[in-house]
Scaffold this active site. Sequence first.
Site: not given
Ligand code: GLN
Length: 486
Positions: A78, A153, A177
């Site tokens: 990532k 994400s 994410s």
């Molecule tokens: N969807 C969540 C957010 O927008 C979690 C994102 C993540 O785990 N990095 O913060």
Amino acid sequence: MELHAQTLTDLQAGLERGDFSSVEITQALLDRIAKFDTDLNAFITVTSERALAAAKRADEVRSSGDNGVLCGLPIVHKDIFCTRDVTTTCGSRMLENFVSPYDATVVERFADAGAVVLGKTNMDEFAMGSSNETSFFGPVKNPWNLECSPGGSSGGSATAVAARLAPAATGTDTGGSIRQPAALTNTIGIKPTYGRVSRYGMIAFASSLDQAGVITRSAADAALLLGVMAGFDSRDSTSIDHPVPDYVAGLNGSLDGLRVGIVRQHFDEGLDAACADAVRESLGVLEAQGATLSEVDLPNLDYCVPTYYVVAPAECSSNLSRFDGVRFGHRAADPKDLLDLYCRSRGEGFGAEVKRRIMTGTYVLSAGYYDAYYLKAQKVRQLICQDFKRAFADVDVIAGPTTPTPAFKLGDKTDDPITMYLNDIYTIGANLAGLPAMSVPCGIIDGLPIGLHMVGPHWAEETLLCTAHQFARQTDWHMRSPEAYR
Ligand code: GLN
């Protein structure tokens, strides 16, 4: 089986037998990336030359016999993990041209084990999002349906693995994410216990919640990779010195007597009916293997999302204050003065969702509102931790749906941040309490996959991996792949 269709464990065995070389695997996957990624947009950077050179070295090392556990095996990172000599953008214009002077510990450990990195994957900007639509580099497509989001994400990582452009990918999980995109792309995702994997060189979003993990196509592959990533790192002050078990050896445990907790509220009206049926059926599969099912109560579940959306923005507003146009990252042209440099560099460098979070975070931390919001959220966070602790007195694993619905259409939720935030309703609790959690493929609804979510007590990665492995021996969901990418 064609090389791209094999899991890491298959490839490892094939390399050992001498059936093919790392250069052959690497070239086959780079060819697929070249063929499919224009549509999928899973990669921000493809490091073809470096990958082929690393594969060549791995083949040489292997023939000498002195090789690391991942020698010659391909992975992707990532684009939140710092890599020396290759850009690390974090999905943001702010870091579009940023090259880190050092490697993240995770990157370093994979390199030391001999892995071959094919590239860096697309992601929501600074990992803020659930759909990959906040990326400066454009949304990632879900290989199961190109009109749908792969989740976020770590959507680029999930799509790369699901479309068989790579057998495995790293990800990070602050609120879901890794697990949410894994569920929406029919891959396996594990977020370990907070402190299990070093955060050094992993660009910080919300430091008390962020944790690195992996997305793979089998529990065995997740076990193999977690064994490489996990362990104490003196460069991360939140890394915990706790022994790393042999996760691969732990896969063959039995589910006989495993106590599985089910949260009644998980099956309330927010959950899609077909998802609920598939998840119930999966729980039956565990039961048939000797697990016992019982109900557990998480009375503060409803407060997970609101608590998260105070704590995470508060931490991000502080973490992202380092991007000021002075030291690194985007710098506005011809500033009038220092204030103008700060304002325009940040104004131009950050996207709308990141700005929204910084503003929310700054607000909840401000003098007049700190007690009412931030302090309150910290107290509720403690209550949520206690709920889990109480539940884990009676059960070994809590299981339920990973997401309320299968993948949604790109664009469907972009105008409504609250509905977007609710996508993480089942996953966020594990981050607030620092618990390990995992998503495994458990059904396909109208052509779109969904996941079974499992949370364990601290350090229970072994139990989760073993449960996932045994579950997959009885089901074939994890074997399904999107038709165009077989
Ligand atoms: N969807 C969540 C957010 O927008 C979690 C994102 C993540 O785990 N990095 O913060």
